[in-house]
Design a protein around this motif. Structure first.
Motif, PDB file in Angstrom:
ATOM      1  N   ALA A 256       0.833  -1.024   0.046  1.00 42.59           N
ATOM      2  CA  ALA A 256       0.113  -0.008   0.063  1.00 42.59           C
ATOM      3  C   ALA A 256       0.947   1.295   0.145  1.00 42.59           C
ATOM      4  O   ALA A 256       0.334   2.276  -0.360  1.00 42.59           O
ATOM      5  CB  ALA A 256      -0.854  -0.176   1.130  1.00 42.59           C
ATOM      6  N   SER A 257       2.143   1.085   0.289  1.00 45.20           N
ATOM      7  CA  SER A 257       2.931   2.257   0.433  1.00 45.20           C
ATOM      8  C   SER A 257       3.279   2.866  -1.073  1.00 45.20           C
ATOM      9  O   SER A 257       3.522   2.309  -1.871  1.00 45.20           O
ATOM     10  CB  SER A 257       4.196   1.906   1.316  1.00 45.20           C
ATOM     11  N   SER A 258       3.441   4.293  -0.940  1.00 44.30           N
ATOM     12  CA  SER A 258       3.495   4.883  -2.184  1.00 44.30           C
ATOM     13  C   SER A 258       4.729   5.568  -2.425  1.00 44.30           C
ATOM     14  O   SER A 258       4.947   6.480  -2.982  1.00 44.30           O
ATOM     15  CB  SER A 258       2.354   5.991  -2.043  1.00 44.30           C
ATOM     16  N   GLU A 259       5.783   5.070  -1.557  1.00 49.81           N
ATOM     17  CA  GLU A 259       7.075   5.960  -1.638  1.00 49.81           C
ATOM     18  C   GLU A 259       7.621   5.385  -2.972  1.00 49.81           C
ATOM     19  O   GLU A 259       7.768   4.497  -3.603  1.00 49.81           O
ATOM     20  CB  GLU A 259       8.054   5.072  -0.445  1.00 49.81           C
ATOM     21  N   SER A 260       8.422   6.651  -3.426  1.00 48.28           N
ATOM     22  CA  SER A 260       8.830   6.821  -4.646  1.00 48.28           C
ATOM     23  C   SER A 260      10.264   6.138  -4.682  1.00 48.28           C
ATOM     24  O   SER A 260      10.790   5.732  -5.656  1.00 48.28           O
ATOM     25  CB  SER A 260       8.964   8.064  -5.121  1.00 48.28           C
ATOM     26  N   PHE A 261      10.868   6.077  -3.549  1.00 47.00           N
ATOM     27  CA  PHE A 261      12.137   5.650  -3.575  1.00 47.00           C
ATOM     28  C   PHE A 261      12.329   4.199  -2.942  1.00 47.00           C
ATOM     29  O   PHE A 261      11.921   4.050  -1.900  1.00 47.00           O
ATOM     30  CB  PHE A 261      13.261   6.482  -2.758  1.00 47.00           C
ATOM     31  N   ARG A 262      12.956   3.368  -3.818  1.00 47.18           N
ATOM     32  CA  ARG A 262      12.966   2.077  -3.613  1.00 47.18           C
ATOM     33  C   ARG A 262      14.577   1.490  -3.713  1.00 47.18           C
ATOM     34  O   ARG A 262      14.983   1.842  -4.762  1.00 47.18           O
ATOM     35  CB  ARG A 262      11.979   1.166  -4.124  1.00 47.18           C
ATOM     36  N   LEU A 263      15.141   0.828  -2.730  1.00 46.29           N
ATOM     37  CA  LEU A 263      16.476   0.145  -3.258  1.00 46.29           C
ATOM     38  C   LEU A 263      16.220  -1.023  -4.030  1.00 46.29           C
ATOM     39  O   LEU A 263      17.233  -0.957  -5.023  1.00 46.29           O
ATOM     40  CB  LEU A 263      17.316  -0.171  -2.048  1.00 46.29           C
ATOM     41  N   PHE A 264      15.464  -1.871  -3.816  1.00 46.05           N
ATOM     42  CA  PHE A 264      15.232  -3.198  -4.489  1.00 46.05           C
ATOM     43  C   PHE A 264      14.044  -3.255  -5.096  1.00 46.05           C
ATOM     44  O   PHE A 264      13.102  -2.786  -4.813  1.00 46.05           O
ATOM     45  CB  PHE A 264      15.469  -4.319  -3.443  1.00 46.05           C
ATOM     46  N   THR A 265      13.903  -4.112  -6.357  1.00 44.14           N
ATOM     47  CA  THR A 265      12.870  -4.662  -7.140  1.00 44.14           C
ATOM     48  C   THR A 265      11.993  -5.502  -6.113  1.00 44.14           C
ATOM     49  O   THR A 265      12.780  -6.094  -5.080  1.00 44.14           O
ATOM     50  CB  THR A 265      13.288  -5.074  -8.528  1.00 44.14           C
ATOM     51  N   GLU A 266      10.808  -5.764  -6.296  1.00 49.73           N
ATOM     52  CA  GLU A 266       9.936  -6.640  -5.780  1.00 49.73           C
ATOM     53  C   GLU A 266      10.290  -6.697  -4.335  1.00 49.73           C
ATOM     54  O   GLU A 266      10.573  -7.625  -3.485  1.00 49.73           O
ATOM     55  CB  GLU A 266      10.175  -8.033  -6.202  1.00 49.73           C
ATOM     56  N   CYS A 267       9.701  -5.563  -3.573  1.00 49.16           N
ATOM     57  CA  CYS A 267      10.016  -5.455  -2.056  1.00 49.16           C
ATOM     58  C   CYS A 267       8.638  -5.296  -1.460  1.00 49.16           C
ATOM     59  O   CYS A 267       7.952  -4.205  -1.505  1.00 49.16           O
ATOM     60  CB  CYS A 267      10.858  -4.416  -1.549  1.00 49.16           C
ATOM     61  N   LYS A 268       8.087  -6.320  -0.720  1.00 47.95           N
ATOM     62  CA  LYS A 268       6.594  -6.312  -0.260  1.00 47.95           C
ATOM     63  C   LYS A 268       6.732  -6.063   1.293  1.00 47.95           C
ATOM     64  O   LYS A 268       5.934  -5.797   1.892  1.00 47.95           O
ATOM     65  CB  LYS A 268       6.174  -7.530  -0.476  1.00 47.95           C
ATOM     66  N   SER A 269       8.070  -6.517   1.958  1.00 44.48           N
ATOM     67  CA  SER A 269       8.055  -6.317   3.309  1.00 44.48           C
ATOM     68  C   SER A 269       9.538  -5.896   3.763  1.00 44.48           C
ATOM     69  O   SER A 269      10.375  -6.421   2.997  1.00 44.48           O
ATOM     70  CB  SER A 269       7.491  -7.256   4.311  1.00 44.48           C
ATOM     71  N   ARG A 270       9.876  -5.046   4.695  1.00 45.16           N
ATOM     72  CA  ARG A 270      11.184  -4.921   4.894  1.00 45.16           C
ATOM     73  C   ARG A 270      11.265  -4.640   6.397  1.00 45.16           C
ATOM     74  O   ARG A 270      10.489  -4.722   7.121  1.00 45.16           O
ATOM     75  CB  ARG A 270      11.401  -3.627   4.171  1.00 45.16           C
ATOM     76  N   MET A 271      12.815  -5.066   6.697  1.00 47.58           N
ATOM     77  CA  MET A 271      13.172  -4.699   8.088  1.00 47.58           C
ATOM     78  C   MET A 271      14.720  -3.863   8.037  1.00 47.58           C
ATOM     79  O   MET A 271      15.231  -4.469   7.397  1.00 47.58           O
ATOM     80  CB  MET A 271      13.195  -6.271   8.699  1.00 47.58           C
ATOM     81  N   CYS A 272      14.407  -2.907   9.012  1.00 47.67           N
ATOM     82  CA  CYS A 272      15.802  -1.859   8.912  1.00 47.67           C
ATOM     83  C   CYS A 272      16.343  -1.867  10.395  1.00 47.67           C
ATOM     84  O   CYS A 272      15.709  -1.558  11.278  1.00 47.67           O
ATOM     85  CB  CYS A 272      15.464  -0.527   8.476  1.00 47.67           C
TER      86      CYS A 272
END
Ligand code: GH3
Ligand code: MG
Ligand code: MG
Length: 497
Positions: A256-272
């Motif tokens: 659902a997130s509309s962020e324009s900046f992504r590091l990786f393709t196909e990213c549906k969940s993330r942990m930082c």
């Protein structure tokens, strides 16, 4: 076969494997073959979403798998909420019934319960009214208890295996952090070990450089617009939160997130996860999954342990870098020393050879410096050395290197410069020093300089230095406070006062 024998066989079958998919398959087969049921589904509870998810089924179209139903929906929902089996002998008479197949006439929903907690529902549907007699219902209830246990065992087993993999990863990275001295190597290795242990699509290690994060290592496919080792602003979600709070950020639904900046393709969940050492956040370890809900709180401990090891290695590498740097710095002036010059001149000559871009050196020596010391004292002499160094530094480009070659002599490496440009620079420095008023020195301080350029005055380190030295000698011979271009023989040309 007697009903008890069926139950015994069913129990054996589901409890003899730790593989969850296998357990589910066996549940369906037993219900279908031994209880003669055309439609059976196993639904598992997604606690966070308060939904029942169809994990496995027989009798419907394949599309029903992963269908999500509200916990208050239908007979299955009723069984899960009430924690007890619900039987509708004639579904047309039961208001809770929600139709999932036109032919269904009776339905039995039994909750799967482990230690008082509902983990899912077994749903049996028949095309006949009143299909389930009391004994069958009793047997299916007992069977569902065995199925619950088998599913729970499979879940624990997979958690255990995940845990074991994670511990192995921590161990591997810990061992390598002491074995691998090179930080880049270690970070790259850590990314691939983490990827394997945590089974995610992408891993990155980004280090902080002021307001930015620089990707120092990664595993996975970057988005086309982001280059390997690229940098990006740390002042954006989620990085800014990780750095500001020194806490881990888990995002399990990026769809659902509309962020324009992504590091990786196909990213549906993330942990930082922040890389913290001695209270300082050096960067961020990030894991990206192509699946939603890929990260669990239970992974946190292992990942933070890995992040700690990476952070302390980064801290160590910074320290080693600093020590190395100290070995190349002159204590009095803070400029690079002769050792550094020797290292860099070889690199510069190599580069000039490979790219044909040219390079030049200037050897500059303060005139009559012994006299200056004698007249005004060593401390004043020291201050003159410091100021001359810093005046040189200010005049030169970032790519140029000023070194204190020894005593009151300086060697300057000019990258991508020819004879004319180098002479111009040397002349500018000579004039600047001659015009400068040094504190405690009520007279002019001057320098003499020799210039040599690659390849016309020399093609090796020795030839280049010899030529510049010859130039310097000629400048001294010519009366000091001048610049001479050197050659391998002592023939020179000079600019004068
Ligand atoms: P020339 O014009 O021929 O270069 O004469 P010079 O006196 O500058 O050259 P010489 O080599 O005879 O003397 C260099 C002097 O530099 C001698 C030494 O005491 C002084 N010197 C070397 N290192 C330092 C230092 O770190 N501090 C101070 N104050 N003096 C230094
Ligand atoms: Mg001198
Ligand atoms: Mg000298």
């Amino acid at each position: 076969m007697s009903k008890m024998a069926v139950l015994y066989k069913a129990g054996q079958a589901v409890l003899s494997t730790f593989d969850a998919d296998e357990v589910l398959q066996r549940i369906l087969t037993i219900a279908h073959d031994d209880f003669d049921l055309g439609k059976v589904a196993v639904l598992l509870l997604d606690k966070d979403a308060q939904q029942l998810v169809v994990r496995s089924q027989i009798g419907w179209d394949a599309g029903t798998v992963s269908l999500r139903l509200d916990i208050h929906h239908g007979l299955t929902g009723a069984a899960a909420s009430a924690k007890k089996r619900i039987y509708a002998p004639d579904v047309s008479q039961d208001s809770r019934y929600v139709c999932s197949a036109q032919s269904t006439c009776s339905e039995l929903a039994i909750p799967l319960i482990v230690r008082e907690e509902v983990i899912g529902v077994l749903d049996f549907q028949s095309d006949r009214i009143n299909h389930f007699d009391d004994e069958t219902i009793e047997l299916l209830t007992l069977f569902s208890t065995q199925a619950s246990l088998a599913l729970q065992n499979a879940r624990l087993y997979s958690l255990e295996r995940r845990r074991a993999r994670q511990l192995q990863a921590i161990n591997t990275i810990a061992q390598q952090s002491t074995a691998i001295m090179d930080l880049e190597d270690l970070l790259a290795r850590a990314c691939s070990v983490i990827q394997q242990a945590f089974q995610v699509a992408h891993v990155s290690l980004c280090l902080r450089e002021e307001e930015e994060l620089v990707m120092r290592a990664h595993y996975g496919t970057l988005t086309p617009s982001f280059p390997a080792n690229g940098r990006f602003s740390a002042n954006q979600h989620p990085w800014t939160e990780v750095i500001a709070t020194s806490g881990t950020v888990i995002e399990n639904d990026l769809m659902a997130s509309s962020e324009s900046f992504r590091l990786f393709t196909e990213c549906k969940s993330r942990m930082c996860i922040p890389l913290i050492s001695f209270g300082q956040t050096h960067g961020v370890l990030s894991l990206h999954s192509a699946d939603q809900n890929a990260f669990r709180e239970s992974d946190l401990q292992s990942l933070e342990a890995v992040a700690d090891i990476c952070a302390s290695s980064i801290q160590n590498a910074h320290y080693v870098q600093r020590v190395k740097q100290l070995a190349y710095l002159d204590g009095l002036t803070g400029m690079f020393n002769r050792r550094f010059f020797e290292l860099r001149i070889m690199e510069e000559i190599e580069r000039a050879k490979r790219y044909g871009t040219g390079m030049a050196i200037i050897m500059a020596d303060i005139d009559q410096f012994k006299q200056l010391n004698d007249d005004f004292g060593h401390l004043v002499g020291d201050e003159v050395l410091r100021q001359v160094s810093s005046l040189f530094q200010q005049q030169l480009r970032k790519v140029d290197v000023v070194c204190r070659y020894g005593g009151e002599e300086f060697a300057i490496l000019l990258s991508q410069a020819n004879e004319q440009q180098a002479t111009g620079v040397a002349e500018k420095l000579r004039r600047l020093i001659a015009d400068w008023m040094f504190p405690g020195v009520p007279r002019r301080v001057t320098i003499s300089a020799g210039v040599s350029a690659f390849p016309i005055h020399g093609k090796t380190r020795n030839e280049m230095l010899q030529a510049a030295d010859n130039g310097l000698y000629a400048a001294k011979q010519g009366g000091r406070n001048r610049v001479c271009v050197g050659s391998l023989t002592l023939a020179t040309s000079a600019s004068k006062i």
